[in-house]
Design a protein around this motif. Sequence first.
Motif, PDB file in Angstrom:
ATOM      1  N   ASP A  58       0.825  -1.206   0.000  1.00  0.00           N
ATOM      2  CA  ASP A  58       0.000   0.000   0.000  1.00  0.00           C
ATOM      3  C   ASP A  58       0.863   1.262   0.000  1.00  0.00           C
ATOM      4  OD1 ASP A  58      -0.864  -0.164   3.580  1.00  0.00           O
ATOM      5  OD2 ASP A  58       1.045  -0.209   2.524  1.00  0.00           O
TER       6      ASP A  58
ATOM      7  N   LEU B 284      -1.836   9.691  -2.499  1.00  0.00           N
ATOM      8  CA  LEU B 284      -2.807   9.647  -3.584  1.00  0.00           C
ATOM      9  C   LEU B 284      -3.902  10.676  -3.298  1.00  0.00           C
ATOM     10  CD1 LEU B 284      -3.103   5.766  -3.764  1.00  0.00           C
ATOM     11  CD2 LEU B 284      -1.938   7.230  -5.406  1.00  0.00           C
ATOM     12  N   ARG B 285      -4.760  10.905  -4.257  1.00  0.00           N
ATOM     13  CA  ARG B 285      -5.889  11.802  -4.036  1.00  0.00           C
ATOM     14  C   ARG B 285      -6.830  11.235  -2.986  1.00  0.00           C
ATOM     15  NH1 ARG B 285      -6.276  15.815  -7.620  1.00  0.00           N
ATOM     16  NH2 ARG B 285      -5.050  15.635  -9.526  1.00  0.00           N
ATOM     17  N   ARG B 286      -7.555  12.121  -2.316  1.00  0.00           N
ATOM     18  CA  ARG B 286      -8.545  11.694  -1.335  1.00  0.00           C
ATOM     19  C   ARG B 286      -9.534  10.741  -2.004  1.00  0.00           C
ATOM     20  NH1 ARG B 286      -8.822  17.302  -0.163  1.00  0.00           N
ATOM     21  NH2 ARG B 286     -11.018  17.451  -0.694  1.00  0.00           N
ATOM     22  N   GLY B 287      -9.809   9.647  -1.348  1.00  0.00           N
ATOM     23  CA  GLY B 287     -10.766   8.677  -1.888  1.00  0.00           C
ATOM     24  C   GLY B 287     -10.153   7.673  -2.845  1.00  0.00           C
TER      25      GLY B 287
ATOM     26  N   GLU C 111      -7.741   4.602  -3.546  1.00  0.00           N
ATOM     27  CA  GLU C 111      -7.140   3.545  -2.757  1.00  0.00           C
ATOM     28  C   GLU C 111      -5.810   3.127  -3.361  1.00  0.00           C
ATOM     29  OE1 GLU C 111      -8.344   2.932   0.202  1.00  0.00           O
ATOM     30  OE2 GLU C 111      -6.495   1.785   0.396  1.00  0.00           O
ATOM     31  N   ALA C 112      -4.915   2.611  -2.530  1.00  0.00           N
ATOM     32  CA  ALA C 112      -3.601   2.180  -2.992  1.00  0.00           C
ATOM     33  C   ALA C 112      -3.704   0.819  -3.666  1.00  0.00           C
ATOM     34  CB  ALA C 112      -2.626   2.094  -1.825  1.00  0.00           C
ATOM     35  N   THR C 113      -3.427   0.804  -4.950  1.00  0.00           N
ATOM     36  CA  THR C 113      -3.279  -0.434  -5.701  1.00  0.00           C
ATOM     37  C   THR C 113      -2.029  -0.256  -6.552  1.00  0.00           C
ATOM     38  OG1 THR C 113      -4.484   0.314  -7.656  1.00  0.00           O
ATOM     39  CG2 THR C 113      -5.799  -0.653  -5.882  1.00  0.00           C
TER      40      THR C 113
ATOM     41  N   HIS D  89     -11.022  -2.601  -2.102  1.00  0.00           N
ATOM     42  CA  HIS D  89      -9.577  -2.411  -2.213  1.00  0.00           C
ATOM     43  C   HIS D  89      -9.038  -1.836  -0.912  1.00  0.00           C
ATOM     44  CE1 HIS D  89      -9.234  -3.360  -6.439  1.00  0.00           C
ATOM     45  NE2 HIS D  89     -10.293  -2.632  -6.697  1.00  0.00           N
ATOM     46  N   GLY D  90      -7.945  -2.355  -0.446  1.00  0.00           N
ATOM     47  CA  GLY D  90      -7.289  -1.823   0.741  1.00  0.00           C
ATOM     48  C   GLY D  90      -7.691  -2.565   2.004  1.00  0.00           C
TER      49      GLY D  90
ATOM     50  N   LYS E 130     -13.774   6.439   1.861  1.00  0.00           N
ATOM     51  CA  LYS E 130     -14.493   5.900   0.693  1.00  0.00           C
ATOM     52  C   LYS E 130     -13.571   4.861   0.068  1.00  0.00           C
ATOM     53  CE  LYS E 130     -15.364   7.331  -4.056  1.00  0.00           C
ATOM     54  NZ  LYS E 130     -14.047   7.279  -4.677  1.00  0.00           N
ATOM     55  N   LEU E 131     -14.125   3.690  -0.219  1.00  0.00           N
ATOM     56  CA  LEU E 131     -13.319   2.583  -0.707  1.00  0.00           C
ATOM     57  C   LEU E 131     -13.893   2.035  -2.007  1.00  0.00           C
ATOM     58  CD1 LEU E 131     -13.236   1.012   2.819  1.00  0.00           C
ATOM     59  CD2 LEU E 131     -11.287   2.096   1.723  1.00  0.00           C
ATOM     60  N   GLY E 132     -13.057   1.404  -2.787  1.00  0.00           N
ATOM     61  CA  GLY E 132     -13.489   0.880  -4.083  1.00  0.00           C
ATOM     62  C   GLY E 132     -13.911  -0.566  -3.988  1.00  0.00           C
TER      63      GLY E 132
ATOM     64  N   ASN F 206      -4.086  -6.454  -2.008  1.00  0.00           N
ATOM     65  CA  ASN F 206      -4.389  -5.530  -0.917  1.00  0.00           C
ATOM     66  C   ASN F 206      -5.889  -5.264  -0.912  1.00  0.00           C
ATOM     67  OD1 ASN F 206      -4.082  -3.735   1.152  1.00  0.00           O
ATOM     68  ND2 ASN F 206      -3.458  -2.043  -0.154  1.00  0.00           N
TER      69      ASN F 206
ATOM     70  N   GLU G 120      -0.211  17.578   0.310  1.00  0.00           N
ATOM     71  CA  GLU G 120      -0.719  16.332  -0.249  1.00  0.00           C
ATOM     72  C   GLU G 120      -2.243  16.270  -0.221  1.00  0.00           C
ATOM     73  OE1 GLU G 120       1.218  14.078  -1.933  1.00  0.00           O
ATOM     74  OE2 GLU G 120       2.568  15.774  -1.675  1.00  0.00           O
ATOM     75  N   GLY G 121      -2.848  16.944   0.730  1.00  0.00           N
ATOM     76  CA  GLY G 121      -4.303  16.951   0.761  1.00  0.00           C
ATOM     77  C   GLY G 121      -4.898  17.680  -0.440  1.00  0.00           C
TER      78      GLY G 121
ATOM     79  N   HIS H 297      -2.736  18.391  -3.279  1.00  0.00           N
ATOM     80  CA  HIS H 297      -1.859  18.200  -4.440  1.00  0.00           C
ATOM     81  C   HIS H 297      -1.431  19.551  -5.001  1.00  0.00           C
ATOM     82  CE1 HIS H 297      -2.361  13.690  -5.686  1.00  0.00           C
ATOM     83  NE2 HIS H 297      -2.054  13.842  -4.418  1.00  0.00           N
TER      84      HIS H 297
ATOM     85  N   LEU I  70     -15.616  12.910  -7.008  1.00  0.00           N
ATOM     86  CA  LEU I  70     -14.695  11.883  -6.572  1.00  0.00           C
ATOM     87  C   LEU I  70     -15.430  10.648  -6.090  1.00  0.00           C
ATOM     88  CD1 LEU I  70     -11.978  13.886  -4.599  1.00  0.00           C
ATOM     89  CD2 LEU I  70     -11.777  12.889  -6.860  1.00  0.00           C
TER      90      LEU I  70
END
Lengths: 253, 285
Positions: free
Chosen positions: A62, A228-231, A233-235, B24-25, B35-37, B82, B223-224, B226, B278
């Motif tokens: 991650d 990464l951008r908010r929202g 996920e790390a892949t 994911h994650g 929020k997750l994929g 992951n 980073e929040g 970019h 997003l």
Amino acid sequence: MPLVHYPARTKLADWSTWPDGLLSCAARREPVGAARFEQLRGKHVFFYAGPSCYYRRDAVGDAVIYFDASAEEGQLGGASPFDSGALEDPTPKLRPWAQTSVASRWKRFQEHAMPLSAWRARFAQWLAASYREPDRYLDTGPNRWEAGQPDQLQPPEILEHNGARGYAQHGDDCADRRAWTWEIRIADRLSFDRVRAVHVPARQVRKAYDAAMRMRWTSGIVPEVKTLRRGEEATPDTLYVDSERVLRELIET
Amino acid sequence: MTTKGTLNVQTDGLAPELKVVGFHGVMASDETPAKLGPVYANAAGCLTRIVEVGPTPTTPIGKIRIESFDPPLRDGEPLPGNGTRLGPWSARLGNIVMSVGPDERRKIAELRRYATTHGTAVVQQFVEWFAGRKLRSEELQCERQNEIALWYCTAEDGFSLLGCVHRMVKDAFFAAVRSQAPTEMEEMAWWLSRAAVDDHDIYLAGAALRRIDSPAWEVLVREGLHLPKKEQWKEGLDEAERSLEHPPPVAVSLPAPERKSPVIGTGLSRERSALRDLFTTPEAA
């Protein structure tokens, strides 16, 4: 150009606490086969000099680590103008050699390999010769067969049978941008003394910051934290795409 | 082995031949809200990736183009990579996985209040379930894993939930600002950064960390948003400082007024609609 490592099998919470940094299989006292490619893989830690284009379907990592160029000082190892795994994986992809014998593929690997001390000068020459706009080397479009594709390569068969043209002929049974992303190999191990940046999903920014502070405690150098951008996920894919931005920002500063 | 083909999708987005089997994650209890994929599997249980949604030149309307990867997952087998198992639930294009955890649970009274005044009807139902002890709701398509609640929901409902959480977190954030307690400000700043709905929230969190001399503030802002250059942050940070100097009074149950986001140099401020974007998953884009 930083050295880019994606711990595909380990998460930030684990590898960031390893006291000795990144270790090769041999350094971890894991068995290493006698075959030449197995020796290569088992005795080195691997990096990209370019976008984090490593991919495995079952990758759990991650985070991506970016090492400063000074991390190479005093190290032994080597480099190649492509990912050696594309020649060596159980299903090799780098055509037209992917379908040849292991001995033939090893010979091809040796023809292009160079010592660690020589790679940066050779990389600069290769960039100038391969791209009208060398900046494109860092492109990470989602189509990995097209992203950052050089205008020309030596030998020309690489672009004939891999990348966009290869995909048109063979589908995904050819090498993607791993055919032109430089691979750097450092023998045995590499400590976290020269970590330049840690790249994580946005919701782990605080953990990454704490990891960066721990690294500073031992080295005096403060790694940057990139997210990464908010929202997002790390892949392997999201970290790959964003690695272009990270590399550009690190190279510019 | 990879299998490629198309599956049907109904007009309401339901893909009857797909299931959501994970996300994911891996979530930690101090990383919510998030929020997750979703991760999908086909009827045979093989992990499946949605390549594109019709109509396109290669995919008809009412179809999605997919790739499936053998072999099928066994029951309870961890996802390769992951990811985290959940469900399985019927897949619907555009849906996401929202997670809330112990931080949000501790403020359940406030979250209930905002769900009532600002949440969709489904968000209200979810929050009531979250406030309870049941492990799973088939109707809502949510479950608990350790202390974290995972909800497979529409992007609209997910954004609405985030909006309710955000309001609650912002109240807690300004309570910490008024208290001037450094530890509380630090924790609330990080929480606000996770519950952020626009750039101003990131600037608020960053400004709060700066106030307590946490060097992490630059990382959070850069980073929040970019935005790599400090000069791009000036206007946003100045506005955030004004908010910290004059925090709002103790929260009451009134609708929050629309807030105009600042323009920040060459980095355009994202309005709530952009953050809403997003929440749109690629296959629904």
